[in-house]
Design a protein around this motif. Structure first.
Motif, PDB file in Angstrom:
ATOM      1  N   UNK A 118     -10.391 -40.042  -1.840  1.00  0.00           N
ATOM      2  CA  UNK A 118     -10.025 -41.234  -2.588  1.00  0.00           C
ATOM      3  C   UNK A 118      -9.226 -40.872  -3.851  1.00  0.00           C
ATOM      4  N   UNK A 119      -9.652 -39.789  -4.542  1.00  0.00           N
ATOM      5  CA  UNK A 119      -8.984 -39.394  -5.789  1.00  0.00           C
ATOM      6  C   UNK A 119      -7.546 -38.946  -5.529  1.00  0.00           C
ATOM      7  N   UNK A 120      -7.340 -38.189  -4.463  1.00  0.00           N
ATOM      8  CA  UNK A 120      -5.969 -37.763  -4.110  1.00  0.00           C
ATOM      9  C   UNK A 120      -5.127 -38.998  -3.774  1.00  0.00           C
ATOM     10  N   UNK A 121      -5.761 -39.917  -3.028  1.00  0.00           N
ATOM     11  CA  UNK A 121      -5.067 -41.181  -2.677  1.00  0.00           C
ATOM     12  C   UNK A 121      -4.696 -41.948  -3.950  1.00  0.00           C
ATOM     13  N   UNK A 130      -9.730 -42.364 -10.654  1.00  0.00           N
ATOM     14  CA  UNK A 130     -10.082 -41.319  -9.666  1.00  0.00           C
ATOM     15  C   UNK A 130     -11.487 -40.787  -9.939  1.00  0.00           C
ATOM     16  N   UNK A 131     -11.978 -39.986  -9.020  1.00  0.00           N
ATOM     17  CA  UNK A 131     -13.339 -39.457  -9.108  1.00  0.00           C
ATOM     18  C   UNK A 131     -13.345 -37.926  -9.134  1.00  0.00           C
ATOM     19  N   UNK A 132     -12.277 -37.322  -9.690  1.00  0.00           N
ATOM     20  CA  UNK A 132     -12.220 -35.852  -9.698  1.00  0.00           C
ATOM     21  C   UNK A 132     -13.348 -35.230 -10.542  1.00  0.00           C
ATOM     22  N   UNK A 133     -13.708 -35.893 -11.643  1.00  0.00           N
ATOM     23  CA  UNK A 133     -14.796 -35.373 -12.500  1.00  0.00           C
ATOM     24  C   UNK A 133     -16.099 -35.281 -11.685  1.00  0.00           C
ATOM     25  N   UNK A 134     -16.405 -36.366 -10.970  1.00  0.00           N
ATOM     26  CA  UNK A 134     -17.642 -36.406 -10.169  1.00  0.00           C
ATOM     27  C   UNK A 134     -17.575 -35.373  -9.039  1.00  0.00           C
ATOM     28  N   UNK A 135     -16.401 -35.262  -8.438  1.00  0.00           N
ATOM     29  CA  UNK A 135     -16.184 -34.300  -7.351  1.00  0.00           C
ATOM     30  C   UNK A 135     -16.487 -32.870  -7.833  1.00  0.00           C
ATOM     31  N   UNK A 136     -15.898 -32.474  -8.968  1.00  0.00           N
ATOM     32  CA  UNK A 136     -16.060 -31.103  -9.476  1.00  0.00           C
ATOM     33  C   UNK A 136     -17.486 -30.854  -9.958  1.00  0.00           C
ATOM     34  N   UNK A 142     -24.063 -34.154   0.437  1.00  0.00           N
ATOM     35  CA  UNK A 142     -23.137 -33.537  -0.520  1.00  0.00           C
ATOM     36  C   UNK A 142     -21.724 -33.529   0.070  1.00  0.00           C
ATOM     37  N   UNK A 143     -21.621 -33.144   1.341  1.00  0.00           N
ATOM     38  CA  UNK A 143     -20.303 -33.096   1.999  1.00  0.00           C
ATOM     39  C   UNK A 143     -19.640 -34.469   2.016  1.00  0.00           C
ATOM     40  N   UNK A 144     -20.452 -35.499   2.292  1.00  0.00           N
ATOM     41  CA  UNK A 144     -19.929 -36.868   2.320  1.00  0.00           C
ATOM     42  C   UNK A 144     -19.416 -37.251   0.923  1.00  0.00           C
ATOM     43  N   UNK A 145     -20.243 -36.943  -0.093  1.00  0.00           N
ATOM     44  CA  UNK A 145     -19.876 -37.295  -1.475  1.00  0.00           C
ATOM     45  C   UNK A 145     -18.607 -36.591  -1.935  1.00  0.00           C
ATOM     46  N   UNK A 146     -18.518 -35.284  -1.660  1.00  0.00           N
ATOM     47  CA  UNK A 146     -17.330 -34.553  -2.136  1.00  0.00           C
ATOM     48  C   UNK A 146     -16.086 -34.955  -1.324  1.00  0.00           C
ATOM     49  N   UNK A 147     -16.286 -35.235  -0.037  1.00  0.00           N
ATOM     50  CA  UNK A 147     -15.132 -35.632   0.802  1.00  0.00           C
ATOM     51  C   UNK A 147     -14.556 -36.966   0.345  1.00  0.00           C
TER      52      UNK A 147
END
Length: 682
Positions: A127-130, A144-150, A117-122
């Protein structure tokens, strides 16, 4: 400490225990969750989940799902910057617990769910901020992947909250035990006056007075008075124990019907109750042996996802460019995130817990369900577990043909009607149920160690134990019953058999255990005769005269032999073995401390519920395994596809399809959990 033998002659001795209510200190359920949150309970995850929700919902609304804009989503100028800020706060608040868990997993050299989980959210966050920063610097829009992150953070917090809630909060067995000891004692001074003194200040050699109905404040010996003491909560002995001068008494047991003066012999750490507390503590500190399969699977996925994403990055960097390589790498890691895997177990646990609760099966430790499937032997307490724990009239027989049965019942009830002992009460209740009026007696007195005698209508009657009567009567006696003989002027005219009856579903339970290949062993504090009678009737092996230490040693010995042990009990004496056994089942309205020491509590004292627990354990474990297969199986297919393994033949898994697959596996897992059912109660 061994309890005193219960084979007394006086039929009044055969009393029943008043078991109270019982359950267990979970010693290990937090380990299931990955080492990072041993100190969390469900309140923490609830707080984290609801605290993260106001951050997560705007992110989900303002971020397209892997490039697809869903109907509820919208954007406005600079909304991506707002999303990035909200995600940063969410990472710090809701994500912290996963990082703590991951650090603990790495320390144990066992990365699992938390690491994944930590790897996935990190990766999705960085990447999304980048992507957002690059878009503003270069003008090129990047996905970006903010949807997946949240959604990952919210789903994992929800999963953990459901799980911890289902597992339940720990009881405190030591505290419950301590409550059996009264706070104050009545200290007898040299001038025979009484002074109230805190129990903690009692010393060896002090003299204390204990009134009828009071709990005894400390271990000691009787120096004045005679009474019957209920030690059932401590020794499991089903009868009230006669106490006279020089007899030992246990702190925490309940004095029966007369005042006792007791000289204190042990206080504090040396007392019997403290020793039981130490046994419980010892048992609960023993580590759990079962590994959480979901965590193991997550561990494999961690290495697989990491390995595949690195290979994908290198290959796509060579074949294409940096942006393509990064996109495939991130897609691989995000798709590997265990949405379904994270919910696979908690959803089954939640369903299993509510299903069990509706049948009076309170599962406090999820691991108990997994371990029960591997059980080799079930150690069962007798009184209150297999038997009713209350003495009842099993049979009344006429031994002289010139007497009607009603007359014998009337005489039995008459000679016993002045007594408050449970055995006497059961005889009086029997006559009432048979609609027979007790015969009036002029006087009744106790014959020490034998029974009672009295006068009625000018005739002398005695009610003696079979042993005291001494003559062999050719009568059929119910198995394991206690027999008393009614004598008129030296002639036996009737017999009453009293017994601690088997519960109606005990035989069915033993049959179920045999079908499942689980050996049944009865371990009881009762005497050899009472134990043998019940064990023979059920066709199981047994050990009798078991002290708490004996039962503890028995479970320890069985575990050392490599057996998976289920312990079923309902007294304080059962608390240490309940805590030590692989699975502790506390039955019914037993003592609070035994409930605190068990993994599972069966609220209804019905042996049939033990069989229902075995069924629940099997079905729950099967559902867990099915869900793990779904939750992980999708990943084993999706990860290589996400990495672009089929790209040479023109097939690449778009992030959008990956997201749909991810959602689908979560839905399948949820529906499968709901199909968990128990057979109807017979």
């Amino acid at each position: 400490m061994k309890k005193e033998s219960a084979e007394h002659a006086d039929h009044h001795e055969h009393d029943h225990s008043h078991h109270e209510g019982h359950k267990h200190d979970e010693h290990h359920h937090d380990e299931h969750m990955g080492g990072g949150h041993e100190h969390h309970h469900h309140g923490d995850f609830k707080k984290l989940f609801f605290g993260s929700l106001p951050l997560g919902i705007p992110i989900l609304i303002l971020s397209p799902l892997m490039g697809i804009t869903l109907p509820f989503q919208f954007t406005f100028p600079y909304s991506d910057i707002l999303v990035a800020i909200l995600s940063t706060i969410l990472l710090a608040y809701g994500g912290r617990t996963f990082y703590q868990g991951a650090i603990a997993e790495f320390k144990q050299k066992a990365p699992g769910m938390m690491a994944l989980v930590s790897l996935g959210i990190s990766v999705s966050y960085i990447y999304s901020v980048y992507a957002v920063v690059t878009a503003y610097l270069t003008g090129n829009t990047m996905m970006d992947f903010f949807f997946e992150f949240a959604s990952l953070i919210l789903i994992m917090l929800l999963g953990h909250w459901i799980e911890m809630k289902a597992v339940g909060e720990a009881g405190d067995a030591q505290q419950s035990l301590a409550e059996l000891i009264p706070k104050e004692a009545a200290l007898v001074k040299e001038d025979d006056s009484i002074e109230k003194r805190p129990v903690s200040e009692l010393k060896k050699g002090d003299l204390v007075r204990v009134q009828a109905g009071e709990n005894i404040p400390a271990d000691g010996k009787v120096v004045r008075g005679e009474s019957r003491v209920n030690e059932a909560l401590l020794t499991g002995e089903s009868k009230l124990v006669e106490k006279k001068v020089e007899d030992k008494v246990i702190g925490g047991s309940t004095n029966g019907d007369a005042a006792l003066f007791i000289e204190v012999s042990e206080t504090g750490d040396q007392s019997f109750i403290s020793q039981v507390q130490n046994l419980i503590r010892e048992a609960q500190n023993q580590p759990s042996h079962a590994e959480n399969l979901a965590n193991k699977v997550a561990g494999w996925l961690f290495y697989i996802a990491l390995g595949v994403s690195i290979v994908a990055f290198v290959v796509w960097l060579i074949l294409a460019d940096l942006q393509t390589a990064v996109r495939f790498t991130v897609t691989t890691l995000v798709i590997a995130c265990p949405h379904a895997l994270g919910l696979a177990i908690p959803l089954v646990v939640a369903r299993s817990t509510s299903l069990g609760a509706s049948r009076g099966l309170l599962v406090k430790d999820r691991e108990a369900l997994e371990l029960a499937n591997k059980a080799d032997i079930m150690v069962l307490d007798k009184t209150g577990t297999l038997t009713t724990g209350t003495f009842e009239v099993l049979d009344v027989q006429v031994l002289n043909e010139s007497y009607a049965k009603e007359k014998v019942i009337g005489l039995l009830a008459g000679i016993e009607s002045g007594s408050s002992h449970p055995i006497a009460k059961s005889i009086v209740a029997y006559s009432k149920a048979a609609d027979v009026k007790p015969v009036a007696f002029d006087s009744v007195s106790i014959i020490s160690g034998s029974g009672v005698e009295g006068e009625s209508a000018g005739k002398h009657y005695q009610l003696l134990s079979q042993k005291s009567y001494g003559k062999d009567l050719n009568i059929d006696i119910p198995t394991g019953a206690t027999v008393s003989i009614l004598i008129e002027e030296g002639q036996a005219i009737g017999m009453v058999a009293l017994g601690d009856e088997l519960k109606a579903t005990s035989a069915d339970l033993i049959k179920t255990l045999k079908e499942q290949g689980i050996e049944a062993l009865m371990a009881t504090g009762d005497n050899e005769a009472a134990a043998k009678a019940i064990a023979d009737e059920l066709g199981i092996s047994y050990v009798s005269n078991q002290s708490p230490q004996d039962k503890y040693n028995l479970v320890e010995k069985l575990k050392k032999e490599g057996k998976t042990v289920i312990m079923v009990g309902d007294g304080v004496n059962d608390a240490p073995p309940l805590a030590l056994a692989d699975v502790g089942l506390a039955v019914g309205a037993g003592t609070q401390v035994a409930i605190d020491s068990a993994d599972v509590v069966l609220t209804q004292s019905d042996p049939g519920d033990i069989a229902a627990f075995i069924e629940l354990a099997q079905k729950t474990t099967r559902k867990m395994n099915e869900n793990l297969l779904w939750g992980a199986g999708y990943n084993f297919i999706a990860i290589p596809l996400a990495a672009g393994i089929l790209a040479p033949i023109g097939f690449t898994l778009s992030p959008a399809v990956g997201a749909i697959l991810m959602s689908l596996s979560t839905v399948i897992v949820a529906i499968n959990a709901l199909f968990l059912r128990l057979d109807d109660k017979k």
